[in-house]
Design a protein around this motif. Sequence first.
Motif, PDB file in Angstrom:
ATOM      1  N   LEU A 116       8.697 -12.418   0.469  1.00  0.00           N
ATOM      2  CA  LEU A 116       7.888 -11.737   1.480  1.00  0.00           C
ATOM      3  C   LEU A 116       6.451 -11.563   0.992  1.00  0.00           C
ATOM      4  CD1 LEU A 116      10.364  -8.981   2.756  1.00  0.00           C
ATOM      5  CD2 LEU A 116       9.664 -11.064   3.944  1.00  0.00           C
ATOM      6  N   MET A 117       6.286 -11.315  -0.307  1.00  0.00           N
ATOM      7  CA  MET A 117       4.943 -11.208  -0.881  1.00  0.00           C
ATOM      8  C   MET A 117       4.212 -12.554  -0.794  1.00  0.00           C
ATOM      9  SD  MET A 117       3.836 -10.199  -4.788  1.00  0.00           S
ATOM     10  CE  MET A 117       4.624 -11.700  -5.440  1.00  0.00           C
ATOM     11  N   ILE A 118       4.914 -13.632  -1.122  1.00  0.00           N
ATOM     12  CA  ILE A 118       4.313 -14.972  -1.042  1.00  0.00           C
ATOM     13  C   ILE A 118       3.935 -15.296   0.406  1.00  0.00           C
ATOM     14  CG2 ILE A 118       4.769 -17.438  -1.343  1.00  0.00           C
ATOM     15  CD1 ILE A 118       6.577 -16.681  -3.707  1.00  0.00           C
ATOM     16  N   MET A 119       4.777 -14.872   1.351  1.00  0.00           N
ATOM     17  CA  MET A 119       4.498 -15.083   2.762  1.00  0.00           C
ATOM     18  C   MET A 119       3.219 -14.359   3.179  1.00  0.00           C
ATOM     19  SD  MET A 119       6.979 -14.182   6.002  1.00  0.00           S
ATOM     20  CE  MET A 119       8.355 -15.060   5.275  1.00  0.00           C
ATOM     21  N   ALA A 120       3.070 -13.123   2.707  1.00  0.00           N
ATOM     22  CA  ALA A 120       1.861 -12.356   3.032  1.00  0.00           C
ATOM     23  C   ALA A 120       0.617 -12.988   2.405  1.00  0.00           C
ATOM     24  CB  ALA A 120       2.022 -10.912   2.547  1.00  0.00           C
ATOM     25  N   LEU A 121       0.726 -13.462   1.175  1.00  0.00           N
ATOM     26  CA  LEU A 121      -0.406 -14.118   0.516  1.00  0.00           C
ATOM     27  C   LEU A 121      -0.781 -15.414   1.229  1.00  0.00           C
ATOM     28  CD1 LEU A 121       0.508 -13.574  -3.255  1.00  0.00           C
ATOM     29  CD2 LEU A 121      -1.364 -12.500  -1.974  1.00  0.00           C
ATOM     30  N   ASP A 122       0.224 -16.122   1.717  1.00  0.00           N
ATOM     31  CA  ASP A 122      -0.021 -17.347   2.480  1.00  0.00           C
ATOM     32  C   ASP A 122      -0.880 -17.052   3.706  1.00  0.00           C
ATOM     33  OD1 ASP A 122       0.705 -20.175   3.479  1.00  0.00           O
ATOM     34  OD2 ASP A 122       1.483 -18.897   5.084  1.00  0.00           O
ATOM     35  N   ARG A 123      -0.540 -16.005   4.438  1.00  0.00           N
ATOM     36  CA  ARG A 123      -1.336 -15.634   5.619  1.00  0.00           C
ATOM     37  C   ARG A 123      -2.715 -15.120   5.224  1.00  0.00           C
ATOM     38  NH1 ARG A 123      -0.817 -18.461   9.127  1.00  0.00           N
ATOM     39  NH2 ARG A 123      -0.159 -19.704   7.348  1.00  0.00           N
ATOM     40  N   ILE A 216       1.673  -6.894  -0.390  1.00  0.00           N
ATOM     41  CA  ILE A 216       1.899  -7.134   1.037  1.00  0.00           C
ATOM     42  C   ILE A 216       1.014  -6.231   1.883  1.00  0.00           C
ATOM     43  CG2 ILE A 216       3.601  -6.875   2.889  1.00  0.00           C
ATOM     44  CD1 ILE A 216       5.729  -7.771   0.815  1.00  0.00           C
ATOM     45  N   ILE A 217       0.967  -4.944   1.538  1.00  0.00           N
ATOM     46  CA  ILE A 217       0.144  -3.996   2.296  1.00  0.00           C
ATOM     47  C   ILE A 217      -1.324  -4.402   2.224  1.00  0.00           C
ATOM     48  CG2 ILE A 217      -0.693  -1.617   2.364  1.00  0.00           C
ATOM     49  CD1 ILE A 217       2.104  -0.739   1.478  1.00  0.00           C
ATOM     50  N   PHE A 218      -1.792  -4.753   1.017  1.00  0.00           N
ATOM     51  CA  PHE A 218      -3.187  -5.184   0.866  1.00  0.00           C
ATOM     52  C   PHE A 218      -3.465  -6.429   1.708  1.00  0.00           C
ATOM     53  CE2 PHE A 218      -6.020  -8.229  -1.225  1.00  0.00           C
ATOM     54  CZ  PHE A 218      -7.218  -7.523  -1.189  1.00  0.00           C
ATOM     55  N   SER A 219      -2.550  -7.404   1.674  1.00  0.00           N
ATOM     56  CA  SER A 219      -2.758  -8.672   2.391  1.00  0.00           C
ATOM     57  C   SER A 219      -2.842  -8.445   3.892  1.00  0.00           C
ATOM     58  CB  SER A 219      -1.629  -9.651   2.059  1.00  0.00           C
ATOM     59  OG  SER A 219      -1.610  -9.958   0.682  1.00  0.00           O
ATOM     60  N   THR A 250       8.928  -7.405   7.257  1.00  0.00           N
ATOM     61  CA  THR A 250       8.611  -6.634   6.048  1.00  0.00           C
ATOM     62  C   THR A 250       8.979  -5.162   6.216  1.00  0.00           C
ATOM     63  OG1 THR A 250       6.799  -8.171   5.548  1.00  0.00           O
ATOM     64  CG2 THR A 250       6.779  -6.030   4.430  1.00  0.00           C
ATOM     65  N   CYS A 251       8.642  -4.586   7.368  1.00  0.00           N
ATOM     66  CA  CYS A 251       8.969  -3.178   7.623  1.00  0.00           C
ATOM     67  C   CYS A 251      10.480  -2.975   7.673  1.00  0.00           C
ATOM     68  CB  CYS A 251       8.328  -2.717   8.929  1.00  0.00           C
ATOM     69  SG  CYS A 251       6.535  -2.600   8.886  1.00  0.00           S
ATOM     70  N   LEU A 252      11.171  -3.905   8.321  1.00  0.00           N
ATOM     71  CA  LEU A 252      12.631  -3.813   8.425  1.00  0.00           C
ATOM     72  C   LEU A 252      13.281  -3.869   7.054  1.00  0.00           C
ATOM     73  CD1 LEU A 252      14.719  -3.666  10.754  1.00  0.00           C
ATOM     74  CD2 LEU A 252      14.908  -6.153  10.613  1.00  0.00           C
ATOM     75  N   TYR A 253      12.663  -4.610   6.150  1.00  0.00           N
ATOM     76  CA  TYR A 253      13.223  -4.756   4.806  1.00  0.00           C
ATOM     77  C   TYR A 253      12.879  -3.560   3.924  1.00  0.00           C
ATOM     78  CZ  TYR A 253      14.019  -6.742   0.154  1.00  0.00           C
ATOM     79  OH  TYR A 253      14.453  -6.963  -1.125  1.00  0.00           O
TER      80      TYR A 253
END
Length: 327
Positions: A116-123, A216-219, A250-253
Motif C-alpha cells: 500500500l505504501m508503494i502504491m501511494a508512492l507510485d501515485r 502513505i499519509i504524506f503521499s 488504505t483506510c479500510l486496512y
Amino acid sequence: MTYINITTIKDFIITGFPGLPSEYYGPVSVLFLLIFLAIVVGNAFILVVIICERTLHKPTYWIFFHLALTDLTFGIVTLPKIIARYWWNDMKSSFGACFTQMYFVHSLGAINSSILMIMALDRFVAIWLPFRYPVLITNKTVCIACSLCCVVTFIRMLGLVLHALTLPYCNLNVITQCYCDHISITQLGCGENVTYVKYVALINSLFSLLGPLAVIIFSYFAIIIATLKMSHTQSHHRVMSTCAPQIFITCLYYVPRCFVYIAHNLGFSLDTNARIIITMTYSLIPCIVNPLIYCFKTKNIKDALIQRFKNRKVSIAFQIDHKHNMK
C-alpha cells in the motif's frame, strides 16, 4: 513462582467466536466458505487478467498484482481452519501449525502494508513528477521493490516468531480468535519474559504499520494539495477518481487495525466477540473489496476486459459464420 523453559502443551484449541450457539455453526461455516471463495476467485481473477493482458504490464498494475497475490495467500492461510472449526468442529491446531500460521498472518499483513505504501508512492510520483515517472517507476523497479519488501518482512517476522517460541507454554492452550496470532498465543505463555516478548512485538507492529502509514499519509496529502492547485476540472476529477479507491482501501486496512492495537496496549477492554469481529473485518474485507475496486474503478482493467470480451464474441461469430458457409 519460578518457570523453567519447558513447553508442556502439544496443541492449541481455536474457539472462534466463544459462546456461539451450536445451531449457528452451519451458517457461520457457510459464510466463511463464501468469503473464502470470494477472496480466491476475485484475486485469482485479477492475477490472471494482469498476467494475460499485455496492455496491463505497467508498474501500477504490477503493484495491484502483488497486492492481489498477498490477499489470496492470506485467505488460504487463515480461512480453511476456521471453516473446519465450524463445519466439522475441528478445533485443534498443532503447536507447530499454529506458530506457522502466526508467522504467515503477520508477514502477509506487514507485506500488505508495504505494498500500500508503494502504491501511494507510485501515485505521488505520477502527480508531482510526471516527466520523471517513466524513469523512476518502471516494471523492474516496482517488482524489485515489492520482492524486497517480501524478503525483508519474511526475515523480520521469522525473528518475531522465534522470539515467541522462547516462552514456555505450560497449561493454557485456548485461543479465543479465528486464527493464531501473536497476541492470542503469547498471552498463553508463562514465565517472566512474557511482557518483554509482547513489548518487542509491539515495537515490531508499530514499525510495520506506522512507518508505511506515515509515508502513505504524506503521499496522499501531497496529492490532494497538487489536485487543488490544478486549474482544469477534468484533470482534478481524473486524479481524484484514480486515488480515491486507493485511499478507501488504505483506510479500510489501517483504521480498524490501529484501533485494535491502540485499545489493546492502552488496556481498553473490548468485548471478545467484538474484538474478533473487528479483527476479521480488517483482515478479510479488504481481500474481498480490492478485486471489485480494481475491476469496476480502474478504467484500463475495465477496458481490457471489455475488449477481450468483444474479441471473444467476434471470434465466436466468425466461427459460426464459417461453419455455416462450409455447409
